[in-house]
Design an enzyme around this catalytic site. Structure first.
Site, mmCIF file in Angstrom:
data_model
loop_
_atom_site.group_PDB
_atom_site.id
_atom_site.type_symbol
_atom_site.label_atom_id
_atom_site.label_comp_id
_atom_site.label_asym_id
_atom_site.label_seq_id
_atom_site.Cartn_x
_atom_site.Cartn_y
_atom_site.Cartn_z
ATOM 1 N N GLU A 1 0.782 -1.389 -0.131
ATOM 2 C CA GLU A 1 0.039 0.107 -0.090
ATOM 3 C C GLU A 1 0.754 1.357 -0.035
ATOM 4 O O GLU A 1 0.783 1.939 0.974
ATOM 5 C CB GLU A 1 -0.839 -0.061 1.261
ATOM 6 C CG GLU A 1 -0.074 -0.452 2.494
ATOM 7 C CD GLU A 1 -1.129 -0.570 3.742
ATOM 8 O OE1 GLU A 1 -2.312 -0.930 3.469
ATOM 9 O OE2 GLU A 1 -0.637 -0.106 4.845
ATOM 10 N N CYS B 1 5.328 33.796 8.168
ATOM 11 C CA CYS B 1 5.859 34.552 9.136
ATOM 12 C C CYS B 1 6.327 33.443 10.235
ATOM 13 O O CYS B 1 5.972 33.107 11.174
ATOM 14 C CB CYS B 1 4.935 35.327 9.903
ATOM 15 S SG CYS B 1 4.114 36.722 8.903
HETATM 16 N N1 LLP Z 1 0.065 2.327 5.011
HETATM 17 C C1 LLP Z 1 0.070 2.788 6.192
HETATM 18 C C2 LLP Z 1 -0.558 2.139 7.264
HETATM 19 C C3 LLP Z 1 0.761 4.064 6.491
HETATM 20 O O1 LLP Z 1 0.715 4.546 7.581
HETATM 21 C C4 LLP Z 1 1.249 4.837 5.539
HETATM 22 C C5 LLP Z 1 1.883 6.144 5.929
HETATM 23 C C6 LLP Z 1 1.422 4.293 4.307
HETATM 24 C C7 LLP Z 1 0.583 2.918 3.937
HETATM 25 C C8 LLP Z 1 1.860 4.963 3.214
HETATM 26 O O2 LLP Z 1 3.442 5.347 3.259
HETATM 27 P P1 LLP Z 1 4.074 5.837 2.032
HETATM 28 O O3 LLP Z 1 4.114 4.752 1.100
HETATM 29 O O4 LLP Z 1 3.383 7.057 1.696
HETATM 30 O O5 LLP Z 1 5.370 6.284 2.576
HETATM 31 N N2 LLP Z 1 3.868 12.815 6.238
HETATM 32 C C9 LLP Z 1 5.104 11.948 6.175
HETATM 33 C C10 LLP Z 1 4.578 10.407 5.722
HETATM 34 C C11 LLP Z 1 3.922 9.911 6.745
HETATM 35 C C12 LLP Z 1 3.272 8.510 6.454
HETATM 36 C C13 LLP Z 1 2.295 7.963 7.227
HETATM 37 N N3 LLP Z 1 1.759 6.648 7.151
HETATM 38 C C14 LLP Z 1 5.900 12.541 5.039
HETATM 39 O O6 LLP Z 1 5.585 13.656 4.460
HETATM 40 O O7 LLP Z 1 7.030 12.066 4.740
#
Ligand code: LLP
Length: 458
Positions: free
Chosen positions: A303, A377
């Site tokens: 995912e 800011c």
């Molecule tokens: N599955 C679950 C259960 C998750 O918690 C997450 C991301 C994903 C899949 C997807 O992860 P990805 O493939 O996008 O890395 N805001 C942070 C990233 C937080 C990710 C949270 N969970 C950033 O901007 O780096």
């Protein structure tokens, strides 16, 4: 092997014309800014499609898989439609993401509902949304159990609604990846999931719950992972749990979800794994470990969020003030910043930028070192720490790889309006999220009667 989209910094459709100007999806950046304004988020559909295709290619040899997209990276109704069209399932983590998906007509049976503190009303909404009487498929989203409270709540709601909910249990695998501390989720102290020591109790509770059907286990070890070893280790650990379950209950869990987290290149030195290799090595590890444990192959889900949408997005800004301080720092200010891209101030994230109307500017003899800052800011509102550019007021600055966790984490800080988001493909551009207006900013404001009255007296 050919590079996959996450290994490039620019979207796949990026082109530089003979006038040194950038276009995306066959649309010139100047045209986009003229038509839709600045700042602007631009999403390249072809990049999303290629990323999805690369992941699917890695799973092609695996008999049953359901790749999903993690909506938290970027979700709106058009994105949900596109995800459905490319044949992916969808991860949601709130009633808002679920509502967005359902509004776009997403099939609830291909939705997975996550979260470490799902409310009773969110759970009820998720369980009810697949009901046949709503004209849908009759299957509700699968729900990922994060804690013991989830077990009790989901079972209670399922029994009230006289239904059975398919659930997976999220484990804390105790596996750490090398990434920013805030986006690690597989380590022992993670707030997400159930520790291995408590998994037996959780599973027994689910087995005893009339409203729940346990279909598998889930884990997500973190985000912006650059290689696959941790996923291979994770699969081995999970296969062992599936074997133990089979030995104890005489039946097998039929779904396995190893999460997302595969990284993308934001700057030249980032070296993320090829998407096809990532998916393939996970599928290979499942085949090997499940065979070794004499287990049937479960339906396999991965995912990712960032790797699908990250590279597809760029942000366009108009360059305003150019300030050269006597102590040596040069500030290049743009008309957006931490409200549309909170990642640098939150995670010290690094980005690559260029001048969209002068793409060779970094190699120009007139290039200077600039710190690219936003208009907010806050001294930490820095988009790019130091970059070499020949830049002038009125130029268009484009920041690459802003598709993931930019719009979805954006704010109205300083009471600024959120930019529009435009999808481009084959020479066409369409707004998928409208620019906010000043009226939108006050639309939810209310003035209590006593203030209005007091003010009226004066
Ligand atoms: N599955 C679950 C259960 C998750 O918690 C997450 C991301 C994903 C899949 C997807 O992860 P990805 O493939 O996008 O890395 N805001 C942070 C990233 C937080 C990710 C949270 N969970 C950033 O901007 O780096």
């Amino acid at each position: 092997m050919k590079k996959t989209v996450n290994q490039n910094i620019m979207p796949v459709s990026a082109k530089i014309d003979s006038d040194d100007r950038l276009s995306i999806g066959g649309v010139a950046i100047d045209t986009l800014v003229q038509e839709f304004g600045s700042p602007l988020w631009v999403i390249c559909q072809e990049t999303i499609e290629q990323a999805a295709h690369s992941l699917k290619a890695g799973l092609a040899h695996y008999p049953r898989s359901l790749p999903c997209y993690a909506g938290k990276a970027f979700l709106c109704t058009a994105m949900a439609k596109l995800v459905q069209e490319i044949g992916f399932g969808l991860d949601v983590v709130s009633d808002g993401e679920l509502y967005t998906a359902l509004t776009a007509g997403f099939d609830p049976s291909k939705i997975f509902f996550h979260g470490n503190n799902k409310s009773a009303s969110e759970l009820r909404y998720a369980i009810e949304c697949g009901a046949k009487d709503k004209g849908r498929s009759g299957s509700s989203p699968r729900i990922i159990i994060d804690n013991f409270q989830d077990i009790l709540r989901i079972d209670e709601i399922a029994q009230q609604l006289d239904t059975t909910v398919q659930v997976l249990v999220r484990i804390i695998p105790g596996i750490e990846i090398d990434t920013h501390e805030y986006i690690k989720t597989g380590h022992d102290a993670s707030k997400f999931g159930i520790p291995l020591e408590q998994i037996d109790d959780a599973i027994q509770m689910i087995e005893d719950a009339p409203g729940l059907a346990l279909i598998g286990l889930h884990a997500h070890i973190g985000s912006q992972a650059m290689d696959t070893q941790a996923y291979v280790d994770l699969v081995a650990l999970m296969a062992d749990l599936y074997r133990q379950y089979k030995e104890k209950y005489g039946k097998q869990m039929d779904h396995l979800d190893v999460g997302g987290g595969v990284g993308i290149a934001y700057i030249d030195s980032d070296q993320p794994i090829n998407l096809t290799d990532w998916a393939k090595s996970i599928a290979d590890a499942v085949i090997e470990t499940f065979n070794n444990n004499q287990l049937a192959l479960p339906e396999l889900s991965i995912e990712p969020g960032r790797a699908i949408i990250g590279t597809a997005g760029i942000t366009l800004y108009e360059i305003g003030n150019l300030k050269r301080l006597p102590q040596g720092t040069n500030y290049l200010s743009v008309d957006g910043g931490m409200a549309d891209n909170p990642r640098p101030i939150t995670y010290a994230a690094q980005y690559t930028c260029d001048i969209a109307n002068r793409m060779s500017s970094r190699h120009s003899s007139k290039a200077e070192k600039w710190t690219v800052v936003g208009r907010y800011c806050e001294s930490g509102d820095i988009i790019v720490q130091e970059t070499s550019l020949e830049a002038y007021q009125g130029d268009t600055l484009c920041v690459f790889c802003t598709g993931a966790y930019n719009y979805s984490m954006s704010s109205n800080y300083n009471r600024t309006t959120k930019p529009a988001c435009v999808l481009v493909k084959d020479g066409r551009a369409a707004v998928i999220i409208q620019r906010e207006s000043l009226q939108d900013l006050v639309a939810h404001d209310r003035i209590p009667s006593w203030i209005a009255t007091e003010a009226g007296k004066k």
